[in-house]
Scaffold this motif. Structure first.
Motif, mmCIF file in Angstrom:
data_model
loop_
_atom_site.group_PDB
_atom_site.id
_atom_site.type_symbol
_atom_site.label_atom_id
_atom_site.label_comp_id
_atom_site.label_asym_id
_atom_site.label_seq_id
_atom_site.Cartn_x
_atom_site.Cartn_y
_atom_site.Cartn_z
ATOM 1 N N ASN A 7 0.833 -1.196 0.000
ATOM 2 C CA ASN A 7 0.000 0.000 0.000
ATOM 3 C C ASN A 7 0.867 1.244 0.000
ATOM 4 O OD1 ASN A 7 -2.654 -1.242 0.198
ATOM 5 N ND2 ASN A 7 -1.984 -1.912 2.226
ATOM 6 N N LEU A 8 0.205 2.396 -0.093
ATOM 7 C CA LEU A 8 0.879 3.685 -0.054
ATOM 8 C C LEU A 8 1.600 3.855 1.274
ATOM 9 C CD1 LEU A 8 1.025 6.132 -1.974
ATOM 10 C CD2 LEU A 8 -0.820 7.135 -0.659
ATOM 11 N N ASN A 9 2.783 4.435 1.248
ATOM 12 C CA ASN A 9 3.639 4.717 2.411
ATOM 13 C C ASN A 9 4.266 3.481 3.047
ATOM 14 O OD1 ASN A 9 3.350 7.546 2.281
ATOM 15 N ND2 ASN A 9 1.381 7.396 3.301
ATOM 16 N N ASP A 10 4.183 2.318 2.418
ATOM 17 C CA ASP A 10 4.918 1.148 2.897
ATOM 18 C C ASP A 10 6.391 1.320 2.533
ATOM 19 O OD1 ASP A 10 2.609 -0.018 3.780
ATOM 20 O OD2 ASP A 10 2.507 -1.537 2.199
ATOM 21 N N VAL A 11 7.270 0.771 3.342
ATOM 22 C CA VAL A 11 8.703 0.768 3.034
ATOM 23 C C VAL A 11 9.049 -0.635 2.563
ATOM 24 C CG1 VAL A 11 11.034 1.098 3.950
ATOM 25 C CG2 VAL A 11 9.177 2.561 4.744
ATOM 26 N N ILE A 28 5.419 6.240 -2.628
ATOM 27 C CA ILE A 28 4.813 7.557 -2.445
ATOM 28 C C ILE A 28 3.683 7.836 -3.434
ATOM 29 C CG2 ILE A 28 6.815 8.580 -1.334
ATOM 30 C CD1 ILE A 28 7.591 9.832 -3.991
ATOM 31 N N ARG A 29 3.495 6.979 -4.445
ATOM 32 C CA ARG A 29 2.388 7.156 -5.397
ATOM 33 C C ARG A 29 2.034 5.806 -5.976
ATOM 34 N NH1 ARG A 29 1.935 7.644 -10.936
ATOM 35 N NH2 ARG A 29 0.152 8.843 -11.645
ATOM 36 N N MET A 30 0.733 5.535 -6.047
ATOM 37 C CA MET A 30 0.285 4.281 -6.648
ATOM 38 C C MET A 30 -0.761 4.561 -7.718
ATOM 39 S SD MET A 30 0.127 1.638 -3.471
ATOM 40 C CE MET A 30 -0.367 0.314 -4.527
ATOM 41 N N GLY A 31 -0.724 3.801 -8.767
ATOM 42 C CA GLY A 31 -1.649 3.932 -9.877
ATOM 43 C C GLY A 31 -1.235 2.909 -10.916
ATOM 44 N N MET A 32 -1.308 3.279 -12.170
ATOM 45 C CA MET A 32 -0.825 2.401 -13.224
ATOM 46 C C MET A 32 0.680 2.197 -13.066
ATOM 47 S SD MET A 32 -2.243 0.874 -15.684
ATOM 48 C CE MET A 32 -1.765 -0.038 -17.112
ATOM 49 N N ASP A 33 1.357 3.272 -12.651
ATOM 50 C CA ASP A 33 2.780 3.224 -12.324
ATOM 51 C C ASP A 33 2.925 3.465 -10.827
ATOM 52 O OD1 ASP A 33 3.504 2.978 -15.032
ATOM 53 O OD2 ASP A 33 3.408 5.148 -15.292
ATOM 54 N N ILE A 34 4.050 3.049 -10.272
ATOM 55 C CA ILE A 34 4.304 3.239 -8.848
ATOM 56 C C ILE A 34 5.556 4.094 -8.696
ATOM 57 C CG2 ILE A 34 4.932 2.072 -6.698
ATOM 58 C CD1 ILE A 34 3.176 -0.222 -7.566
ATOM 59 N N ARG A 35 5.464 5.150 -7.889
ATOM 60 C CA ARG A 35 6.622 6.007 -7.611
ATOM 61 C C ARG A 35 7.165 5.622 -6.248
ATOM 62 N NH1 ARG A 35 8.901 10.388 -9.775
ATOM 63 N NH2 ARG A 35 7.129 10.752 -11.147
ATOM 64 N N ILE A 36 8.460 5.302 -6.217
ATOM 65 C CA ILE A 36 9.125 4.961 -4.975
ATOM 66 C C ILE A 36 10.243 5.957 -4.718
ATOM 67 C CG2 ILE A 36 8.527 2.515 -4.941
ATOM 68 C CD1 ILE A 36 11.199 1.882 -6.215
ATOM 69 N N LYS A 37 10.502 6.224 -3.439
ATOM 70 C CA LYS A 37 11.500 7.209 -3.041
ATOM 71 C C LYS A 37 12.568 6.510 -2.206
ATOM 72 C CE LYS A 37 11.833 11.575 -0.556
ATOM 73 N NZ LYS A 37 11.073 12.574 0.205
ATOM 74 N N CYS A 38 13.823 6.725 -2.551
ATOM 75 C CA CYS A 38 14.945 6.138 -1.824
ATOM 76 C C CYS A 38 15.005 6.752 -0.424
ATOM 77 C CB CYS A 38 16.243 6.381 -2.580
ATOM 78 S SG CYS A 38 17.702 5.743 -1.735
ATOM 79 N N GLY A 42 16.838 10.227 -1.087
ATOM 80 C CA GLY A 42 15.635 10.974 -1.426
ATOM 81 C C GLY A 42 15.288 10.981 -2.905
ATOM 82 N N HIS A 43 16.043 10.288 -3.735
ATOM 83 C CA HIS A 43 15.755 10.228 -5.174
ATOM 84 C C HIS A 43 14.496 9.406 -5.410
ATOM 85 C CE1 HIS A 43 16.760 10.242 -9.445
ATOM 86 N NE2 HIS A 43 16.402 8.973 -9.461
ATOM 87 N N SER A 44 13.618 9.851 -6.313
ATOM 88 C CA SER A 44 12.397 9.095 -6.587
ATOM 89 C C SER A 44 12.432 8.523 -7.999
ATOM 90 C CB SER A 44 11.160 9.962 -6.398
ATOM 91 O OG SER A 44 11.125 10.994 -7.345
ATOM 92 N N VAL A 45 11.804 7.364 -8.147
ATOM 93 C CA VAL A 45 11.792 6.629 -9.403
ATOM 94 C C VAL A 45 10.358 6.205 -9.698
ATOM 95 C CG1 VAL A 45 12.661 4.577 -10.589
ATOM 96 C CG2 VAL A 45 14.110 5.751 -8.947
ATOM 97 N N LEU A 46 9.937 6.346 -10.945
ATOM 98 C CA LEU A 46 8.608 5.926 -11.382
ATOM 99 C C LEU A 46 8.766 4.673 -12.234
ATOM 100 C CD1 LEU A 46 5.594 6.831 -11.407
ATOM 101 C CD2 LEU A 46 6.085 7.924 -13.579
ATOM 102 N N ILE A 47 8.163 3.568 -11.786
ATOM 103 C CA ILE A 47 8.268 2.318 -12.540
ATOM 104 C C ILE A 47 6.879 1.706 -12.720
ATOM 105 C CG2 ILE A 47 10.640 1.791 -11.872
ATOM 106 C CD1 ILE A 47 9.633 -0.090 -9.786
ATOM 107 N N LEU A 60 9.213 -4.171 4.268
ATOM 108 C CA LEU A 60 9.905 -4.012 5.547
ATOM 109 C C LEU A 60 9.009 -3.409 6.607
ATOM 110 C CD1 LEU A 60 13.298 -2.676 4.161
ATOM 111 C CD2 LEU A 60 12.771 -4.998 4.882
ATOM 112 N N VAL A 61 8.283 -2.322 6.260
ATOM 113 C CA VAL A 61 7.421 -1.621 7.211
ATOM 114 C C VAL A 61 6.063 -1.399 6.564
ATOM 115 C CG1 VAL A 61 7.116 0.474 8.578
ATOM 116 C CG2 VAL A 61 9.417 -0.430 8.218
ATOM 117 N N LYS A 62 5.014 -1.926 7.198
ATOM 118 C CA LYS A 62 3.644 -1.699 6.718
ATOM 119 C C LYS A 62 3.148 -0.376 7.298
ATOM 120 C CE LYS A 62 1.074 -4.572 4.979
ATOM 121 N NZ LYS A 62 0.640 -4.616 3.585
ATOM 122 N N HIS A 63 2.496 0.431 6.480
ATOM 123 C CA HIS A 63 1.939 1.702 6.937
ATOM 124 C C HIS A 63 0.653 1.435 7.705
ATOM 125 C CE1 HIS A 63 0.874 5.890 7.068
ATOM 126 N NE2 HIS A 63 -0.300 5.622 6.499
#
Length: 65
Positions: A7-11, A28-38, A42-47, A60-63
């Motif tokens: 889910n959103l904000n999970d690590v 940090i973002r969920m949809g068709m693509d998922i944005r994750i932040k290191c 602090g670098h973010s990647v959209l995959i 690792l950590v559930k929100h």
């Protein structure tokens, strides 16, 4: 193979670490693509969601909601 539920904000931990050396990413973002932040630099990647599911190792950590 079982589907991983995230889910959103999970690590999460990815199979490959980031070039900065950290291997923890926050969703940090969920949809068709998922944005994750290191969590290290602090670098973010959209995959795409399909690639994310394949490259994610474990949660690792559930929100808490």
């Amino acid at each position: 193979m079982e589907e991983k539920v995230y889910n959103l904000n999970d690590v999460v931990e990815m199979k490959k670490s980031h070039p900065c050396g950290a291997n923890q990413w926050k969703i940090i973002r969920m949809g068709m693509d998922i944005r994750i932040k290191c969590e290290g630099c602090g670098h973010s990647v959209l995959i795409p969601r399909r690639d994310f599911s394949r490259k994610m190792k474990k949660i690792l950590v559930k929100h808490e909601e």
